[in-house]
Design a protein around this motif. Structure first.
Motif, PDB file in Angstrom:
ATOM      1  N   GLU A  31      45.276  38.928  44.431  1.00 28.74           N
ATOM      2  CA  GLU A  31      45.865  39.766  43.391  1.00 28.74           C
ATOM      3  C   GLU A  31      46.851  40.776  43.979  1.00 28.74           C
ATOM      4  OE1 GLU A  31      41.553  38.850  42.117  1.00 28.74           O
ATOM      5  OE2 GLU A  31      42.615  39.424  43.947  1.00 28.74           O
ATOM      6  N   ARG A  32      47.831  41.125  43.190  1.00 29.90           N
ATOM      7  CA  ARG A  32      48.837  42.102  43.610  1.00 29.90           C
ATOM      8  C   ARG A  32      48.444  43.532  43.235  1.00 29.90           C
ATOM      9  NH1 ARG A  32      49.918  38.569  46.377  1.00 29.90           N
ATOM     10  NH2 ARG A  32      51.842  37.342  46.497  1.00 29.90           N
TER      11      ARG A  32
ATOM     12  N   GLU B  83      44.888  45.237  40.776  1.00 29.34           N
ATOM     13  CA  GLU B  83      43.438  45.259  40.666  1.00 29.34           C
ATOM     14  C   GLU B  83      42.873  43.841  40.710  1.00 29.34           C
ATOM     15  OE1 GLU B  83      41.948  47.556  37.426  1.00 29.34           O
ATOM     16  OE2 GLU B  83      43.608  48.979  37.493  1.00 29.34           O
ATOM     17  N   PRO B  84      41.622  43.684  41.144  1.00 27.21           N
ATOM     18  CA  PRO B  84      40.996  42.355  41.142  1.00 27.21           C
ATOM     19  C   PRO B  84      40.945  41.780  39.729  1.00 27.21           C
ATOM     20  CG  PRO B  84      39.716  43.890  42.461  1.00 27.21           C
ATOM     21  CD  PRO B  84      40.743  44.707  41.746  1.00 27.21           C
ATOM     22  N   ALA B  85      41.221  40.501  39.613  1.00 23.89           N
ATOM     23  CA  ALA B  85      41.194  39.830  38.312  1.00 23.89           C
ATOM     24  C   ALA B  85      39.777  39.373  37.989  1.00 23.89           C
ATOM     25  CB  ALA B  85      42.142  38.641  38.316  1.00 23.89           C
TER      26      ALA B  85
ATOM     27  N   LEU C   2      42.701  32.391  43.582  1.00 26.01           N
ATOM     28  CA  LEU C   2      43.364  33.602  43.094  1.00 26.01           C
ATOM     29  C   LEU C   2      42.584  34.859  43.463  1.00 26.01           C
ATOM     30  CD1 LEU C   2      44.524  32.513  39.518  1.00 26.01           C
ATOM     31  CD2 LEU C   2      45.908  32.712  41.586  1.00 26.01           C
ATOM     32  N   HIS C   3      41.274  34.701  43.663  1.00 27.37           N
ATOM     33  CA  HIS C   3      40.446  35.856  44.020  1.00 27.37           C
ATOM     34  C   HIS C   3      40.815  36.336  45.423  1.00 27.37           C
ATOM     35  CE1 HIS C   3      37.128  38.602  43.992  1.00 27.37           C
ATOM     36  NE2 HIS C   3      36.541  38.030  45.021  1.00 27.37           N
TER      37      HIS C   3
ATOM     38  N   ILE D  54      49.918  34.795  39.916  1.00 24.97           N
ATOM     39  CA  ILE D  54      49.740  35.960  40.790  1.00 24.97           C
ATOM     40  C   ILE D  54      50.551  37.174  40.330  1.00 24.97           C
ATOM     41  CG2 ILE D  54      50.109  36.827  43.136  1.00 24.97           C
ATOM     42  CD1 ILE D  54      49.245  34.130  44.196  1.00 24.97           C
TER      43      ILE D  54
ATOM     44  N   THR E  29      48.852  39.624  38.029  1.00 18.42           N
ATOM     45  CA  THR E  29      47.711  40.403  38.510  1.00 18.42           C
ATOM     46  C   THR E  29      48.103  41.814  38.938  1.00 18.42           C
ATOM     47  OG1 THR E  29      47.956  39.560  40.787  1.00 18.42           O
ATOM     48  CG2 THR E  29      46.554  38.302  39.288  1.00 18.42           C
ATOM     49  N   ARG E  30      49.348  42.189  38.715  1.00 16.69           N
ATOM     50  CA  ARG E  30      49.731  43.576  38.987  1.00 16.69           C
ATOM     51  C   ARG E  30      49.075  44.526  37.992  1.00 16.69           C
ATOM     52  NH1 ARG E  30      54.583  40.807  40.388  1.00 16.69           N
ATOM     53  NH2 ARG E  30      55.219  41.266  42.530  1.00 16.69           N
TER      54      ARG E  30
END
Length: 265
Positions: free
Chosen positions: A109-110, A112-114, A105-106, A83, A86-87
């Motif tokens: 995210e911290r 933008e979407p991964a 994980l979807h 996580i 995901t910045r």
């Protein structure tokens, strides 16, 4: 950032995992010391990641086994460990028998979407008895690195010097199809921004096209009769015009099979 992980998964229930492969149950057990180490690490994370309602954090339930550490324990990677990455924009590819668990994980995210590519939980072969999974490696990674050879392996087509000319012509068919799918993605007005940003990179674009091919081939191979565990997952979803039900993707794949004189179904 592209992050590719290929490892055995564990579902957080025990040290023994069962994976169904073409009707056969295979058991893989960790050595008792390693299993104990993983169990202790998992319990430690659970103690430190409890929600306000008292429930265990879902991001620390399942994990990947990354091999032995220097101190003799086992390196494990929890979903939640990813996580912080995901910045920044992240393209994550998980090739594991526990890959689908990474769907959590979807939305977590911290930044933008991964972008996520998650492998099937079980490989698929027309003639599984002729495949040595240890020697050949992962089928999903094979599709992402050498899609036509992976296709030949799936349908039990043996590439030799005698049929190399036919193989080269088949490769041309696939290359033409990829170019067509690429144009569809480029001109799409409803493509998720996550994927639109990745298309500018030639290497990442090839991975996306090969994923489309892999997903459609496996869908056609099983004719929709198998569960989700036999198919790769793409998050967010790609547009419908290049989905497994797309009439644009279907002709090229069927043409490949006809050219090699093999049957997918």
């Amino acid at each position: 950032m592209l992050l590719y992980l290929s490892a055995v998964g564990n579902y957080g229930h025990s040290s023994t995992s069962q994976v169904e492969t073409n009707g056969t149950i295979k058991k893989s057990s960790l050595p008792s010391a390693s299993a104990k180490s993983c169990h202790e690490q998992r319990n430690s994370f659970h103690e430190n990641h409890i929600t306000t309602k008292g429930h265990s954090n879902q991001y620390y339930e399942n994990y990947l086994l990354l091999g032995p550490s220097r101190n003799g324990n086992t390196n494990i990677l929890f979903h939640g460990d990813l996580i912080p990455f995901t910045r920044r924009p992240l393209f994550l590819i998980i090739d594991s028998d526990n890959s689908h668990a990474f769907k959590v994980l979807h939305g977590a995210e911290r930044g933008e979407p991964a972008a996520l590519f998650l492998s099937p939980l079980s490989p698929s072969f027309k003639n599984s008895s002729a495949i040595d999974s240890v020697r050949h490696g992962s089928q999903f990674t094979f599709f992402l690195s050498a899609p036509l050879l992976a296709f030949c392996q799936l349908v039990d087509y043996n590439v030799t010097e005698d049929n190399m000319n036919m193989y080269n012509r088949t490769e041309s068919i696939l290359s033409t199809a990829f170019s067509k799918w690429e144009q569809i993605l480029y001109t799409s007005t409803d493509l998720d921004l996550v994927w639109a940003q990745l298309l500018s990179d030639p290497f990442l674009r090839r991975l996306i096209l090969r994923f489309i091919f892999c997903h459609f081939v496996l869908t056609l191979f099983y004719n929709g009769e198998k569960g989700d565990q036999y198919f790769p997952i793409c998050i967010p979803e790609l547009r419908s015009s290049v989905s497994a039900n797309s009439k644009v993707v279907q002709p090229a794949t069927i043409q490949l099979a006809d050219h090699l004189k093999v049957k997918l179904l």
